[in-house]
Write a protein that holds these residues in place. Structure first.
Motif, short mmCIF file in Angstrom:
data_model
loop_
_atom_site.label_atom_id
_atom_site.label_comp_id
_atom_site.label_asym_id
_atom_site.label_seq_id
_atom_site.Cartn_x
_atom_site.Cartn_y
_atom_site.Cartn_z
N ARG A 178 0.85 -1.18 0.00
CA ARG A 178 0.00 0.00 0.00
C ARG A 178 0.89 1.23 0.00
O ARG A 178 1.94 1.24 0.66
N VAL B 149 -0.43 4.76 5.48
CA VAL B 149 -0.79 4.41 4.11
C VAL B 149 -1.87 5.36 3.59
O VAL B 149 -2.66 5.94 4.35
N ASP C 260 0.27 6.33 -7.16
CA ASP C 260 -1.06 5.72 -7.07
C ASP C 260 -2.15 6.73 -7.41
O ASP C 260 -3.10 6.41 -8.14
#
Length: 374
Positions: free
Chosen positions: A47, A124, A151
């Motif tokens: 993550r 995270v 991400d």
């Protein structure tokens, strides 16, 4: 370390061998290492914000040392991991200066094999939230932010502000990669703050603001909104940013951070939320109330467990105690303590095997009522 030095995963601790597939100097102090499995297969997902633990043969007397390094690459790349490491001169933990980082910089070469555990860590990116995101980093604290930016750039439509502070362009790692990620879609903004820009920085327009990330700078950059903030950097940077955000009215629940220390260290003006010690209750009261109680035997304190504390280490600090610690991640063993009675659960498995009656405070929560030798 050569490939022949490590061939198999350590089943007891979770360490496994990863080959250094590439080594790239980002600048004179920071180097990136790309790691891949020996069999060319896939790696466990991580993550954005998590780290790897390395067992390095750089200690004295033949003893290995353990170091944590954040993953700085894309979580969507299952073929390799990347860490980005600064050569440290003073880690401030009683360990000889830069022992692990210097060894990686000076000794490790492409093709070498390292012993790695993880991914680990609960700092995270919230992958469910739709709130806009502010990534605030100082120095090499940008490494977990890079994984988050990867991400957010490729798998989200959230608005993102990437704010990075460093000395100058000579110390700014991964700049071109940051610019490329921000250019991938609309809604992504990067601003760079240089404390002491060079003449080349000025001539080439490498930075946006001179000096530190201040309250005024944040107010000018961020319109009113319900942001989620992620912080990572040296302790003075973290303390300044946390205090600034709280002074702007940002709810503490909207501020996530990677910081190896009690949360209250981030803002000296925020008093620790300590609870008054209670009288040690009888077994009948414990059963009737259904409470999980933690007794710190040597300190004469018994308190009802509060899940919001997260770990027994934080809970002990909430009671005004000061157990020794270093990593707060189940790695170094500094917070090893004696469990006189009761059972615990580990939300991060300790790297080293514990003897009967031992526990690590930093990564344990009570399963039953406990008596600790603290």
């Amino acid at each position: 370390m050569t490939e022949s030095a490590v061939q198999h995963s350590d089943a007891k601790t979770g360490f496994r061998p990863l080959r250094v597939a590439g080594k790239h100097a980002e600048n004179r102090l920071i180097t990136s290492f790309r790691l891949e499995p020996l069999d060319g297969g896939t790696l466990p997902e991580f993550r954005p914000g998590q780290f790897l633990v390395f067992r390095l043969p750089a200690g004295t007397g033949g003893e290995p040392i353990f170091r944590n390094y954040s993953l700085s690459g894309s979580p969507r790349d299952s073929s390799s991991y990347r860490i980005t490491v600064k050569r440290e001169a003073s880690p401030g933990s009683g360990i000889p200066a830069g022992l692990g980082s210097n060894w990686l910089h000076d000794e490790v070469q492409t093709g070498d094999v390292l012993e790695v555990d993880g991914p680990r860590g609960d700092f995270v990116l919230d992958g469910v939230s739709k709130r806009p995101v502010v990534l605030l980093s100082g120095g090499v604290g940008l490494t977990p932010m890079m994984a988050m930016l990867h991400d957010l750039a490729s798998g989200s439509d959230r608005r993102v502000f990437f704010l990075h502070a460093c000395e100058n362009g000579d110390h700014h790692a991964l700049r071109q990669e940051q610019d490329a990620l921000v250019a991938m879609r609309s809604g992504l903004t990067a601003k760079y703050f240089y404390r002491a820009p060079t003449n080349a920085d000025r001539a080439e327009g490498r930075f946006h603001c001179e000096g530190f990330i201040t309250r005024d700078a944040l107010q000018s950059l961020l319109c009113i909104d319900d942001y989620e903030f992620y912080l990572c950097g040296p302790p003075p940077f973290m303390q300044a940013m946390y205090k600034t955000l709280r002074s702007l009215g940002v709810d503490a629940a909207r501020i996530a951070y990677e910081f190896f220390g009690p949360a209250t260290v981030l803002d000296a003006d925020e008093k620790p939320k300590t609870r008054q010690p209670t009288e040690a209750p009888t077994a009948d009261v414990t059963v009737a109330a259904g409470a999980v109680l933690v007794e710190f035997r040597r300190s004469g304190i018994t308190a009802k467990w509060n899940p919001a504390a997260g770990s027994l280490l934080s809970f002990a600090e909430d009671q005004g105690l000061a157990p020794e610690f270093s990593c707060r991640a189940g790695v170094c063993g500094t917070c090893r303590s004696s469990l006189l009675s009761g059972e615990v659960n580990y939300f991060e498995e300790p790297l080293d095997e514990l003897k009967p009656g031992e526990l690590l405070l930093c990564c344990a929560r009570p399963k039953t009522s406990l008596v600790l030798d603290l």
